[in-house]
Design a protein around this motif. Sequence first.
Motif, short mmCIF file in Angstrom:
data_model
loop_
_atom_site.label_atom_id
_atom_site.label_comp_id
_atom_site.label_asym_id
_atom_site.label_seq_id
_atom_site.Cartn_x
_atom_site.Cartn_y
_atom_site.Cartn_z
N ALA A 175 0.82 -1.21 0.00
CA ALA A 175 0.00 0.00 0.00
C ALA A 175 0.86 1.26 0.00
O ALA A 175 0.53 2.24 -0.68
CB ALA A 175 -0.94 -0.01 1.20
N LEU A 176 1.93 1.25 0.76
CA LEU A 176 2.81 2.42 0.82
C LEU A 176 3.52 2.63 -0.52
O LEU A 176 3.59 3.76 -1.03
CB LEU A 176 3.81 2.28 1.95
CG LEU A 176 3.23 2.43 3.37
CD1 LEU A 176 4.19 1.90 4.42
CD2 LEU A 176 2.90 3.90 3.65
N LYS A 177 4.03 1.56 -1.10
CA LYS A 177 4.70 1.67 -2.39
C LYS A 177 3.72 2.09 -3.49
O LYS A 177 4.07 2.87 -4.39
CB LYS A 177 5.37 0.34 -2.76
CG LYS A 177 6.61 0.02 -1.94
CD LYS A 177 7.71 1.04 -2.18
CE LYS A 177 9.01 0.66 -1.50
NZ LYS A 177 10.07 1.69 -1.69
N ALA A 178 2.50 1.59 -3.42
CA ALA A 178 1.48 1.96 -4.41
C ALA A 178 1.20 3.45 -4.39
O ALA A 178 0.83 4.05 -5.41
CB ALA A 178 0.19 1.18 -4.15
N ASN A 179 1.40 4.07 -3.23
CA ASN A 179 1.14 5.51 -3.08
C ASN A 179 2.40 6.35 -3.11
O ASN A 179 2.37 7.54 -2.82
CB ASN A 179 0.37 5.75 -1.78
CG ASN A 179 -1.08 5.32 -1.88
OD1 ASN A 179 -1.90 6.03 -2.44
ND2 ASN A 179 -1.39 4.14 -1.35
N GLY A 180 3.53 5.72 -3.46
CA GLY A 180 4.76 6.47 -3.65
C GLY A 180 5.54 6.76 -2.39
O GLY A 180 6.41 7.64 -2.39
N TYR A 181 5.29 6.01 -1.31
CA TYR A 181 5.96 6.25 -0.03
C TYR A 181 6.99 5.15 0.27
O TYR A 181 6.92 4.05 -0.27
CB TYR A 181 4.94 6.30 1.11
CG TYR A 181 3.83 7.31 0.94
CD1 TYR A 181 4.08 8.60 0.48
CD2 TYR A 181 2.51 6.96 1.24
CE1 TYR A 181 3.05 9.53 0.33
CE2 TYR A 181 1.47 7.88 1.10
CZ TYR A 181 1.75 9.15 0.64
OH TYR A 181 0.72 10.05 0.49
N SER A 182 7.87 5.46 1.20
CA SER A 182 8.79 4.45 1.69
C SER A 182 8.03 3.45 2.54
O SER A 182 7.13 3.81 3.31
CB SER A 182 9.89 5.10 2.55
OG SER A 182 10.60 4.12 3.28
N MET A 183 8.40 2.19 2.43
CA MET A 183 7.73 1.18 3.25
C MET A 183 8.17 1.25 4.71
O MET A 183 7.59 0.59 5.57
CB MET A 183 8.00 -0.22 2.69
CG MET A 183 9.43 -0.67 2.80
SD MET A 183 9.65 -2.24 1.94
CE MET A 183 11.20 -2.79 2.65
N ASN A 196 -6.15 3.51 4.36
CA ASN A 196 -7.37 3.72 3.57
C ASN A 196 -7.32 2.95 2.25
O ASN A 196 -8.35 2.45 1.77
CB ASN A 196 -7.59 5.21 3.32
CG ASN A 196 -7.97 5.97 4.58
OD1 ASN A 196 -8.61 5.41 5.47
ND2 ASN A 196 -7.57 7.23 4.68
N TRP A 197 -6.13 2.86 1.65
CA TRP A 197 -5.95 2.10 0.40
C TRP A 197 -6.29 0.63 0.64
O TRP A 197 -7.00 0.00 -0.15
CB TRP A 197 -4.51 2.26 -0.07
CG TRP A 197 -4.18 1.72 -1.43
CD1 TRP A 197 -4.16 2.41 -2.60
CD2 TRP A 197 -3.79 0.37 -1.75
NE1 TRP A 197 -3.77 1.59 -3.64
CE2 TRP A 197 -3.54 0.33 -3.15
CE3 TRP A 197 -3.61 -0.79 -1.02
CZ2 TRP A 197 -3.14 -0.83 -3.81
CZ3 TRP A 197 -3.21 -1.96 -1.67
CH2 TRP A 197 -2.99 -1.97 -3.05
N LEU A 198 -5.80 0.08 1.75
CA LEU A 198 -6.05 -1.32 2.06
C LEU A 198 -7.52 -1.58 2.40
O LEU A 198 -8.07 -2.63 2.03
CB LEU A 198 -5.16 -1.76 3.22
CG LEU A 198 -3.66 -1.87 2.89
CD1 LEU A 198 -2.83 -1.98 4.15
CD2 LEU A 198 -3.40 -3.08 1.97
N VAL A 199 -8.16 -0.63 3.07
CA VAL A 199 -9.59 -0.77 3.36
C VAL A 199 -10.40 -0.77 2.07
O VAL A 199 -11.28 -1.62 1.86
CB VAL A 199 -10.07 0.36 4.29
CG1 VAL A 199 -11.60 0.37 4.38
CG2 VAL A 199 -9.48 0.21 5.69
N GLU A 200 -10.10 0.17 1.18
CA GLU A 200 -10.82 0.25 -0.08
C GLU A 200 -10.60 -1.02 -0.91
O GLU A 200 -11.54 -1.54 -1.53
CB GLU A 200 -10.36 1.47 -0.88
CG GLU A 200 -11.10 1.64 -2.19
CD GLU A 200 -10.66 2.86 -2.98
OE1 GLU A 200 -11.05 2.98 -4.16
OE2 GLU A 200 -9.90 3.70 -2.43
N MET A 201 -9.38 -1.53 -0.93
CA MET A 201 -9.10 -2.75 -1.68
C MET A 201 -9.93 -3.91 -1.14
O MET A 201 -10.52 -4.68 -1.91
CB MET A 201 -7.61 -3.10 -1.62
CG MET A 201 -7.25 -4.32 -2.47
SD MET A 201 -5.64 -5.04 -2.07
CE MET A 201 -5.97 -5.70 -0.43
N ARG A 202 -9.98 -4.03 0.17
CA ARG A 202 -10.76 -5.12 0.78
C ARG A 202 -12.23 -5.01 0.44
O ARG A 202 -12.90 -6.01 0.15
CB ARG A 202 -10.57 -5.12 2.30
CG ARG A 202 -11.33 -6.23 3.03
CD ARG A 202 -10.92 -6.29 4.49
NE ARG A 202 -11.72 -7.23 5.24
CZ ARG A 202 -11.51 -8.55 5.30
NH1 ARG A 202 -10.51 -9.07 4.62
NH2 ARG A 202 -12.28 -9.33 6.03
#
Length: 349
Positions: A175-183, A196-202
Amino acid sequence: MKKILVGLAALIVLAGCASGTSKETQTLRVFNWGEYIDETLITEFEKEFNAKVIYDRFESNEAMYTKLQDGSSYDILIPSDYMTQRMREEGLLQKVDYSKVPNYANVNPSLKGRHMDPNDEYTVPYFMGSVGIVYNKNNVDQKDLDTLGWNIFMDQKYAGKTYFYDSERDAFMVALKANGYSMNTTNPEELEVAYNWLVEMRQTMSPIYVTDEVIDGMATGVKDLAVVYSGDASYILSENPDMAFYAPLQGTNVWSDTMVIPTNAQNPELAHEWMNFMISEDASTRISEEVGYTSPLPTVVEALTAPGAKYAEVSSYVPRDGYEKDEEFFYDANMKVILSDYWQKIKAV
């Protein structure tokens, strides 16, 4: 006369045994991941060093750590990078005497000086690998992977067709990499975006959360997309020619599992022998062939990827090297609490 001499020799041998001059069997306690060794090597080690190996298995770094906290004693552990860092910082590891591990000189230099052991004092690499996407070439468009990377797990055309790894660290890495952030970010706003990305994916993609079940699931083509460790991907690709491996350009986790000696080890001398034995060219080749993860020895990697070798056509076997957006996991106690809390909420949605 010959019979008398033979009998006398036998008495001398028996006397020697009785006086304690024979070499006693040593015990070595090893705690490793499940399905992470060629088990014939255990028997060979026992014979070569007159040893009895007590070989236990764990399912996660956290389970291993908890057992140690409960008072269990081992001579060799094989934790992942962030857990090695934690144990080093907490004083739970003893330094390695590298003069007793001469095969360490043959280890890939890229595995030395890592964050978990910046001065190369406590670790001997066992395996290296990465995390990527295994996909069905017949059902997943390569252009989607190139364009979306990790965000392909949000593409509605693949809803209901995905496996997602049931691990908070791996999930937040994606999720962090998908949004351009460091893991390894500790920024609350970035962690919330990933949550929020992981919640939406689920909620929108209906992923199936798995661990080792992903191996057979993808090998038999149950789903079209999955988050998979590189070694497991190597097995899947060898079993199903319709499957391929992709490392997203947003970056991923590149990791190293290492052999370490805990401070309460009862036989550190034999532990050094185990380390050296397991990174010999023969042993490392056999382990890598058996398990599918990448050997820490460049000579072994070269041999196993040569034309006609087992992993010659398996792209997942050799992790991407030197890519600036790839990272190793760091341990941060505060972030661990935040991610654990978030993950419980995600799984409850």
